[in-house]
Structure formats: structure tokens, C-alpha cells
Design a protein around this motif. Sequence first.
Motif, PDB file in Angstrom:
ATOM      1  N   SER A  14      -1.302  -3.571   0.336  1.00  0.00           N
ATOM      2  CA  SER A  14      -2.426  -3.188  -0.586  1.00  0.00           C
ATOM      3  C   SER A  14      -3.387  -4.133  -0.787  1.00  0.00           C
ATOM      4  O   SER A  14      -4.943  -4.144  -0.797  1.00  0.00           O
ATOM      5  N   ASN A  15      -3.197  -5.654  -0.572  1.00  0.00           N
ATOM      6  CA  ASN A  15      -4.064  -6.630  -0.865  1.00  0.00           C
ATOM      7  C   ASN A  15      -4.966  -6.506   0.555  1.00  0.00           C
ATOM      8  O   ASN A  15      -6.062  -6.862   0.423  1.00  0.00           O
ATOM      9  N   LEU A  16      -4.158  -6.377   1.556  1.00  0.00           N
ATOM     10  CA  LEU A  16      -4.910  -6.232   2.913  1.00  0.00           C
ATOM     11  C   LEU A  16      -6.024  -5.267   2.713  1.00  0.00           C
ATOM     12  O   LEU A  16      -7.124  -5.314   3.547  1.00  0.00           O
ATOM     13  N   VAL A  17      -5.560  -4.208   2.348  1.00  0.00           N
ATOM     14  CA  VAL A  17      -6.427  -2.886   2.368  1.00  0.00           C
ATOM     15  C   VAL A  17      -7.721  -3.168   1.413  1.00  0.00           C
ATOM     16  O   VAL A  17      -8.778  -2.700   1.747  1.00  0.00           O
ATOM     17  N   ALA A  18      -7.361  -3.846   0.267  1.00  0.00           N
ATOM     18  CA  ALA A  18      -8.412  -4.322  -0.727  1.00  0.00           C
ATOM     19  C   ALA A  18      -9.426  -5.204   0.017  1.00  0.00           C
ATOM     20  O   ALA A  18     -10.750  -5.056  -0.176  1.00  0.00           O
ATOM     21  N   LEU A  19      -9.180  -6.115   0.931  1.00  0.00           N
ATOM     22  CA  LEU A  19      -9.838  -7.065   1.426  1.00  0.00           C
ATOM     23  C   LEU A  19     -10.640  -6.297   2.468  1.00  0.00           C
ATOM     24  O   LEU A  19     -11.767  -6.626   2.810  1.00  0.00           O
ATOM     25  N   PHE A  20     -10.047  -5.313   3.362  1.00  0.00           N
ATOM     26  CA  PHE A  20     -10.778  -4.440   4.303  1.00  0.00           C
ATOM     27  C   PHE A  20     -11.947  -3.749   3.842  1.00  0.00           C
ATOM     28  O   PHE A  20     -13.022  -3.569   4.031  1.00  0.00           O
ATOM     29  N   GLN A  21     -11.676  -3.329   2.493  1.00  0.00           N
ATOM     30  CA  GLN A  21     -12.748  -2.474   1.750  1.00  0.00           C
ATOM     31  C   GLN A  21     -13.758  -3.287   0.722  1.00  0.00           C
ATOM     32  O   GLN A  21     -14.852  -2.928   0.344  1.00  0.00           O
ATOM     33  N   HIS A  22     -13.590  -4.672   1.161  1.00  0.00           N
ATOM     34  CA  HIS A  22     -14.140  -5.772   0.030  1.00  0.00           C
ATOM     35  C   HIS A  22     -15.707  -5.690   0.753  1.00  0.00           C
ATOM     36  O   HIS A  22     -16.651  -5.607  -0.195  1.00  0.00           O
TER      37      HIS A  22
ATOM     38  N   PRO B  51     -11.156  -8.885  10.515  1.00  0.00           N
ATOM     39  CA  PRO B  51      -9.975  -9.922  10.136  1.00  0.00           C
ATOM     40  C   PRO B  51      -8.921  -9.309   9.244  1.00  0.00           C
ATOM     41  O   PRO B  51      -7.804  -9.294   9.346  1.00  0.00           O
ATOM     42  N   SER B  52      -9.408  -8.490   8.073  1.00  0.00           N
ATOM     43  CA  SER B  52      -8.430  -7.425   7.533  1.00  0.00           C
ATOM     44  C   SER B  52      -7.790  -6.710   8.411  1.00  0.00           C
ATOM     45  O   SER B  52      -6.513  -6.537   8.006  1.00  0.00           O
ATOM     46  N   ALA B  53      -8.428  -5.845   9.176  1.00  0.00           N
ATOM     47  CA  ALA B  53      -7.694  -5.049   9.981  1.00  0.00           C
ATOM     48  C   ALA B  53      -6.612  -5.558  10.943  1.00  0.00           C
ATOM     49  O   ALA B  53      -5.600  -5.092  11.219  1.00  0.00           O
ATOM     50  N   TYR B  54      -6.911  -6.638  11.534  1.00  0.00           N
ATOM     51  CA  TYR B  54      -6.104  -7.529  12.208  1.00  0.00           C
ATOM     52  C   TYR B  54      -4.779  -7.988  11.475  1.00  0.00           C
ATOM     53  O   TYR B  54      -3.591  -7.987  11.581  1.00  0.00           O
ATOM     54  N   GLY B  55      -4.825  -8.275  10.092  1.00  0.00           N
ATOM     55  CA  GLY B  55      -4.092  -8.567   9.223  1.00  0.00           C
ATOM     56  C   GLY B  55      -2.864  -7.439   8.875  1.00  0.00           C
ATOM     57  O   GLY B  55      -1.661  -7.530   8.905  1.00  0.00           O
ATOM     58  N   ILE B  56      -3.493  -6.387   8.840  1.00  0.00           N
ATOM     59  CA  ILE B  56      -2.839  -5.170   8.762  1.00  0.00           C
ATOM     60  C   ILE B  56      -1.989  -4.813   9.939  1.00  0.00           C
ATOM     61  O   ILE B  56      -0.730  -4.256   9.881  1.00  0.00           O
ATOM     62  N   MET B  57      -2.617  -4.978  11.130  1.00  0.00           N
ATOM     63  CA  MET B  57      -1.854  -4.881  12.309  1.00  0.00           C
ATOM     64  C   MET B  57      -0.703  -5.665  12.412  1.00  0.00           C
ATOM     65  O   MET B  57       0.436  -5.485  12.844  1.00  0.00           O
ATOM     66  N   GLU B  58      -0.883  -6.983  12.015  1.00  0.00           N
ATOM     67  CA  GLU B  58       0.023  -8.089  12.153  1.00  0.00           C
ATOM     68  C   GLU B  58       1.451  -7.707  11.299  1.00  0.00           C
ATOM     69  O   GLU B  58       2.591  -7.775  11.574  1.00  0.00           O
TER      70      GLU B  58
END
Length: 161
Positions: free
Chosen positions: A111-119, A126-133
Motif C-alpha cells: 500500500s505504501n508503494l502504491v501511494a508513492l506511485f500515485q504521489h 521508481p515506485s513501479a520498480y519497487g512494486i515489481m521487486e
Amino acid sequence: AASVEDEEGSGERVLAIQLIQKQSAGGSDENEEETPEGGDSDVGGDAGALSPAEFVRKLLISETTPSQPTKRGAEERDYVFGRLFGIMAVVRSGTLSRQDVPLEVVRGYASNLVALFQHKKWMREPSAYGIMELLSSLHDLRSSGEKTNCFFAVAEDIVSG
């Protein structure tokens, strides 16, 4: 011999996190006035009741949330990238792939990664990369049926979030 070393390393990690939790709980009285009003109150007093992964998540969020609204873009970027790098460190450490980490904790990181993606637009890649990781680590390291369900639950949260 490698499994004994892994178990010892895991034990040392848990002891280190417990020590940090005790220091945070014990030091919360001294630092109470420094805590922002919108801060995460669970970091101090209830630290002993949290799993290590959840404790780190709450501490990470509280430390990467500005105490006052920022007016400078550079300061905002520093906080946002600090949060992303902290989450990525936890993901890459393999902590979220352990059997004893609750699904809700993993969902919190997602959820935190998705929030960063939408920020902001500049945080999407970079957030999409984090989600993939995160998804990759869950898919690769969790082989039991229950943990496979964790992968699908987190993936569903990400798609719907």
C-alpha cells in the motif's frame, strides 16, 4: 552448517529489532514533545506488540513524514525518496518473505508503494520498480499454499489500489 548460520543471523536480527523497540518505547517519554501531532503514535508505546517488519514499517513512515508541511520541492523529494529507499531495503532484505510475517504487514508495504506511485508523476517509475521487486520476492520465496495466496492477495491489492 549454512542453515545453523542462517538461524543464528535471523536470531541476531530479531534481537537487534527488539532492542530498538525497547529503546523506542523507553525513549518515547523524552521525545514526546518532538513528535508531530500527525505522527504515528504506535511507534512508541505499542512497539513490543508489533512484529519486527511492522515495527520497521511504522518507524519508517514516521521518520519520512515531515513534521511541518514542506514548501520546498527538494525537501519533499528527500522525504519521498527516503520512504521509497527504506521500503526497498526491507523488500530486498527478504524480511517480507519470511513465514512469520503477517499478510497485513506485507499489504501495508504494498500500500505504501502504491501511494508513492500515485504521489507525483516523477515517482511512478521508481515506485513501479519497487512494486515489481516486492511481487517478485513474494513469488520467488514463498512456496507454500498459504504464502502463494499472499502473493495473489497483495497483487490484487496493488491492482485495485
